[in-house]
Design a protein around this motif. Structure first.
Motif, PDB file in Angstrom:
ATOM      1  N   PHE A 121       0.832  -1.200   0.000  1.00 48.60           N
ATOM      2  CA  PHE A 121       0.000   0.000   0.000  1.00 48.60           C
ATOM      3  C   PHE A 121       0.867   1.250   0.000  1.00 48.60           C
ATOM      4  CE2 PHE A 121      -2.082   3.385   2.432  1.00 48.60           C
ATOM      5  CZ  PHE A 121      -3.191   3.574   1.647  1.00 48.60           C
ATOM      6  N   VAL A 122       1.933   1.255   0.816  1.00 50.03           N
ATOM      7  CA  VAL A 122       2.811   2.417   0.878  1.00 50.03           C
ATOM      8  C   VAL A 122       3.459   2.646  -0.478  1.00 50.03           C
ATOM      9  CG1 VAL A 122       4.927   3.306   1.908  1.00 50.03           C
ATOM     10  CG2 VAL A 122       3.201   2.219   3.362  1.00 50.03           C
ATOM     11  N   ARG A 123       3.920   1.575  -1.106  1.00 46.11           N
ATOM     12  CA  ARG A 123       4.547   1.719  -2.405  1.00 46.11           C
ATOM     13  C   ARG A 123       3.569   2.260  -3.439  1.00 46.11           C
ATOM     14  NH1 ARG A 123       8.247  -3.759  -3.068  1.00 46.11           N
ATOM     15  NH2 ARG A 123       9.869  -3.150  -1.587  1.00 46.11           N
ATOM     16  N   ALA A 124       2.328   1.786  -3.360  1.00 47.28           N
ATOM     17  CA  ALA A 124       1.330   2.240  -4.324  1.00 47.28           C
ATOM     18  C   ALA A 124       1.021   3.714  -4.146  1.00 47.28           C
ATOM     19  CB  ALA A 124       0.056   1.420  -4.176  1.00 47.28           C
ATOM     20  N   GLN A 125       1.274   4.225  -2.934  1.00 51.98           N
ATOM     21  CA  GLN A 125       0.976   5.626  -2.677  1.00 51.98           C
ATOM     22  C   GLN A 125       2.018   6.555  -3.305  1.00 51.98           C
ATOM     23  OE1 GLN A 125      -2.148   4.932  -1.834  1.00 51.98           O
ATOM     24  NE2 GLN A 125      -2.066   6.762  -0.597  1.00 51.98           N
ATOM     25  N   ASP A 126       3.194   6.020  -3.691  1.00 51.91           N
ATOM     26  CA  ASP A 126       4.258   6.875  -4.197  1.00 51.91           C
ATOM     27  C   ASP A 126       4.891   6.264  -5.448  1.00 51.91           C
ATOM     28  OD1 ASP A 126       5.987   8.938  -4.461  1.00 51.91           O
ATOM     29  OD2 ASP A 126       7.188   8.492  -2.692  1.00 51.91           O
ATOM     30  N   PRO A 127       4.113   6.085  -6.511  1.00 49.63           N
ATOM     31  CA  PRO A 127       4.657   5.474  -7.732  1.00 49.63           C
ATOM     32  C   PRO A 127       5.705   6.343  -8.407  1.00 49.63           C
ATOM     33  CG  PRO A 127       2.443   6.322  -8.120  1.00 49.63           C
ATOM     34  CD  PRO A 127       2.676   6.406  -6.646  1.00 49.63           C
ATOM     35  N   ILE A 128       5.639   7.651  -8.213  1.00 49.52           N
ATOM     36  CA  ILE A 128       6.618   8.549  -8.836  1.00 49.52           C
ATOM     37  C   ILE A 128       7.997   8.323  -8.239  1.00 49.52           C
ATOM     38  CG2 ILE A 128       7.300  10.960  -9.072  1.00 49.52           C
ATOM     39  CD1 ILE A 128       4.328  11.640  -9.323  1.00 49.52           C
ATOM     40  N   ARG A 129       8.077   8.283  -6.904  1.00 47.40           N
ATOM     41  CA  ARG A 129       9.358   8.026  -6.245  1.00 47.40           C
ATOM     42  C   ARG A 129       9.871   6.636  -6.606  1.00 47.40           C
ATOM     43  NH1 ARG A 129      12.113   9.781  -1.684  1.00 47.40           N
ATOM     44  NH2 ARG A 129      11.317  11.816  -2.314  1.00 47.40           N
ATOM     45  N   GLU A 130       8.964   5.684  -6.701  1.00 45.13           N
ATOM     46  CA  GLU A 130       9.365   4.323  -7.054  1.00 45.13           C
ATOM     47  C   GLU A 130       9.952   4.275  -8.466  1.00 45.13           C
ATOM     48  OE1 GLU A 130       7.499  -0.224  -7.009  1.00 45.13           O
ATOM     49  OE2 GLU A 130       6.207   1.516  -6.720  1.00 45.13           O
ATOM     50  N   ARG A 131       9.353   5.017  -9.380  1.00 44.29           N
ATOM     51  CA  ARG A 131       9.877   5.044 -10.745  1.00 44.29           C
ATOM     52  C   ARG A 131      11.290   5.619 -10.756  1.00 44.29           C
ATOM     53  NH1 ARG A 131       8.743   5.409 -16.193  1.00 44.29           N
ATOM     54  NH2 ARG A 131      10.074   6.893 -17.301  1.00 44.29           N
ATOM     55  N   LEU A 132      11.499   6.702 -10.017  1.00 48.87           N
ATOM     56  CA  LEU A 132      12.824   7.313  -9.962  1.00 48.87           C
ATOM     57  C   LEU A 132      13.856   6.343  -9.398  1.00 48.87           C
ATOM     58  CD1 LEU A 132      11.865  10.873  -8.691  1.00 48.87           C
ATOM     59  CD2 LEU A 132      12.937  10.355 -10.884  1.00 48.87           C
ATOM     60  N   GLU A 133      13.482   5.627  -8.366  1.00 52.08           N
ATOM     61  CA  GLU A 133      14.422   4.716  -7.729  1.00 52.08           C
ATOM     62  C   GLU A 133      14.733   3.513  -8.610  1.00 52.08           C
ATOM     63  OE1 GLU A 133      12.601   3.834  -4.000  1.00 52.08           O
ATOM     64  OE2 GLU A 133      13.209   5.746  -3.072  1.00 52.08           O
ATOM     65  N   ARG A 134      13.789   3.106  -9.442  1.00 52.63           N
ATOM     66  CA  ARG A 134      13.978   1.921 -10.280  1.00 52.63           C
ATOM     67  C   ARG A 134      14.539   2.250 -11.655  1.00 52.63           C
ATOM     68  NH1 ARG A 134       8.840  -2.204  -9.392  1.00 52.63           N
ATOM     69  NH2 ARG A 134       9.147  -2.581  -7.156  1.00 52.63           N
ATOM     70  N   SER A 135      14.668   3.512 -11.978  1.00 47.02           N
ATOM     71  CA  SER A 135      15.138   3.896 -13.307  1.00 47.02           C
ATOM     72  C   SER A 135      16.540   3.345 -13.563  1.00 47.02           C
ATOM     73  CB  SER A 135      15.154   5.416 -13.447  1.00 47.02           C
ATOM     74  OG  SER A 135      15.787   5.793 -14.661  1.00 47.02           O
ATOM     75  N   PRO A 136      16.764   2.759 -14.731  1.00 49.05           N
ATOM     76  CA  PRO A 136      18.109   2.271 -15.061  1.00 49.05           C
ATOM     77  C   PRO A 136      19.034   3.383 -15.559  1.00 49.05           C
ATOM     78  CG  PRO A 136      16.623   1.811 -16.875  1.00 49.05           C
ATOM     79  CD  PRO A 136      15.777   2.408 -15.777  1.00 49.05           C
ATOM     80  N   ARG A 137      18.472   4.571 -15.783  1.00 51.14           N
ATOM     81  CA  ARG A 137      19.267   5.661 -16.346  1.00 51.14           C
ATOM     82  C   ARG A 137      20.108   6.347 -15.269  1.00 51.14           C
ATOM     83  NH1 ARG A 137      14.935   4.582 -18.894  1.00 51.14           N
ATOM     84  NH2 ARG A 137      13.590   5.372 -17.237  1.00 51.14           N
ATOM     85  N   HIS A 138      21.223   6.927 -15.728  1.00 49.61           N
ATOM     86  CA  HIS A 138      22.113   7.609 -14.791  1.00 49.61           C
ATOM     87  C   HIS A 138      21.488   8.935 -14.367  1.00 49.61           C
ATOM     88  CE1 HIS A 138      25.829   8.908 -12.892  1.00 49.61           C
ATOM     89  NE2 HIS A 138      25.652  10.080 -13.473  1.00 49.61           N
ATOM     90  N   GLN A 139      21.287   9.087 -13.066  1.00 47.42           N
ATOM     91  CA  GLN A 139      20.759  10.317 -12.484  1.00 47.42           C
ATOM     92  C   GLN A 139      21.805  10.892 -11.548  1.00 47.42           C
ATOM     93  OE1 GLN A 139      17.356   8.945 -10.309  1.00 47.42           O
ATOM     94  NE2 GLN A 139      16.173   8.401 -12.125  1.00 47.42           N
TER      95      GLN A 139
END
Length: 264
Positions: free
Chosen positions: A15-33
């Motif tokens: 549930f917590v993860r579903a509440q913050d899909p934007i942060r999850e996308r950033l953390e899972r991105s394979p691109r160099h940030q």
């Protein structure tokens, strides 16, 4: 008792993860940030940079955030642009303006950040953007072309920046107002593309004047209005409780934006 605690944790974590899909996308991105500190005249602009995965230099896009400061959502837009093959930079224009000299994340809340946004000297905003564009243009992974895009308050700043910076490849204005000074409009050298929600009377009331000034000056201003969408539909169109109109506008605007970027 331990069984019930374990069960509760299993139910809560998704549930917590579903509440913050934007942060999850950033953390899972394979691109160099990365975060970079861009400095000029004794001032530092903290900037979030995302590199595309490609073997040739890329066009850079500088993103100007909303009036709430540099949010995870704007950073996720940078990541999506990099996914599409562009070098994306999102400066925090509230750098040094938070309590203790901090940035957006250091304000006690969005209201405080919003109040600080409207106290920013416009000359400082333009100078910050100049420094970020200069930095982007000189990156080895960049091809020398730099476009600017902004949302809400940032949309208005993107339009204003086009009147200030003659070497931009394009300006993308998302539900932001245009300049009302014919002399400023005359300085624009790049095409300006607008994206507006149909249910945004405050901003849309300014479009005819902007269109008239741009036409009179012989400038390119091409815009679309998405029926039924409200202000900030690019961000709101991603939320779970959004309207169908906002979601359609967000998806359509993204497709148009990427098509236009391909022409630069």
């Amino acid at each position: 008792m331990r069984f019930w605690i374990f069960t509760l944790l299993l139910l809560t974590v998704p549930f917590v993860r579903a509440q913050d899909p934007i942060r999850e996308r950033l953390e899972r991105s394979p691109r160099h940030q990365e975060w970079v500190a861009i400095t000029y005249d004794g001032r530092t602009v903290h900037t979030f940079v995302v590199y595309p995965e490609r073997d040739t230099p890329a066009t850079a896009v500088v993103l100007i955030h909303e009036n709430r400061g540099l949010s995870d959502w704007v950073r996720s837009v940078a990541d999506r642009l990099a996914e599409a093959g562009y070098l994306a930079l999102a400066p925090d224009l509230l750098s040094g303006m938070a309590p203790g000299g901090g940035r957006t994340a250091d304000f006690p809340g969005e209201d405080a950040a919003r109040e600080a946004i409207y106290r920013l000297p416009l000359e400082q905003v333009m100078a910050d953007l100049d420094a970020v564009v200069d930095y982007a243009r000189n990156l080895p992974a960049a091809n020398g072309k730099v476009a600017v895009a902004g949302f809400c308050w940032g949309g208005a700043q993107a339009f204003r920046f086009a009147t200030h910076r003659p070497d931009l490849a394009a300006a993308f204005v998302f539900y932001g107002t245009g300049p009302d000074d014919p002399e400023a409009v005359a300085r624009i050298q790049c095409p300006v593309y607008g994206f507006y929600g149909g249910n945004d009377a405050r901003v849309n009331a300014t479009i005819p004047r902007t269109d008239s000034l741009m036409r009179a000056a012989g400038k390119t201003f091409v815009y679309e209005i998405y029926e039924g969408a409200g202000h900030a539909f690019m961000r709101r169109g991603e939320t779970a409780d959004t309207t169908d109109a906002n979601r359609r506008a967000r998806d359509t605007a993204w497709q148009r934006w990427l098509r236009l970027l391909q022409t630069l």
